[in-house]
Design a protein around this motif. Structure first.
Motif, mmCIF file in Angstrom:
data_model
loop_
_atom_site.group_PDB
_atom_site.id
_atom_site.type_symbol
_atom_site.label_atom_id
_atom_site.label_comp_id
_atom_site.label_asym_id
_atom_site.label_seq_id
_atom_site.Cartn_x
_atom_site.Cartn_y
_atom_site.Cartn_z
ATOM 1 N N SER A 1 0.672 -1.643 -0.075
ATOM 2 C CA SER A 1 0.183 -0.222 0.230
ATOM 3 C C SER A 1 0.614 1.121 0.216
ATOM 4 C CB SER A 1 -0.620 -0.010 1.534
ATOM 5 O OG SER A 1 -1.482 0.876 1.480
ATOM 6 N N LEU A 2 0.329 2.398 -0.969
ATOM 7 C CA LEU A 2 1.108 3.603 -1.075
ATOM 8 C C LEU A 2 0.582 4.394 0.185
ATOM 9 C CD1 LEU A 2 2.589 3.458 -4.759
ATOM 10 C CD2 LEU A 2 4.111 2.596 -2.717
ATOM 11 N N GLY A 3 -0.698 3.850 0.832
ATOM 12 C CA GLY A 3 -1.770 5.102 1.113
ATOM 13 C C GLY A 3 -2.815 5.668 1.040
ATOM 14 N N PRO A 4 -2.886 6.430 -0.120
ATOM 15 C CA PRO A 4 -4.260 7.037 -0.877
ATOM 16 C C PRO A 4 -4.572 5.364 -0.861
ATOM 17 C CG PRO A 4 -3.040 8.146 -1.508
ATOM 18 C CD PRO A 4 -1.761 6.864 -0.848
ATOM 19 N N PRO A 5 -6.657 5.129 -0.743
ATOM 20 C CA PRO A 5 -7.280 4.431 -1.620
ATOM 21 C C PRO A 5 -6.844 3.872 -2.633
ATOM 22 C CG PRO A 5 -8.627 5.251 0.452
ATOM 23 C CD PRO A 5 -7.327 6.127 -0.106
#
Length: 79
Positions: free
Chosen positions: A45-49
């Protein structure tokens, strides 16, 4: 195989990602890093949904890097 074909495409995509992980590990082992020292994460995961990296590699002797597998995308989508 079109990207919209949900049958074998998803399994083939996962197989290619797994193969790329193995090739990355082999590359770093051949460069002198121990196999256990190479850390590899899939679907990070890179953060944003909805934002994620296919593969994230952290070798002990080089800077970490991301690997994206773009199999099955049309030329327009890839660009």
């Amino acid at each position: 195989m079109p990207a919209t074909d949900s049958g074998g495409f998803e399994q083939l995509q996962l197989f290619i990602e797994e193969l790329c992980c193995d090739l990355c590990r082999l590359r770093h082992v051949e460069a002198g890093d121990g196999a256990q020292g190479v850390r590899i994460w899939r679907e990070l995961s890179l953060g944003p949904p909805g934002a994620f990296a296919d593969v994230f590699v952290v070798p002990p002797s080089e800077p970490p890097y991301f690997l994206e597998v773009k199999f099955g995308l049309s030329r327009d989508n890839l660009i």
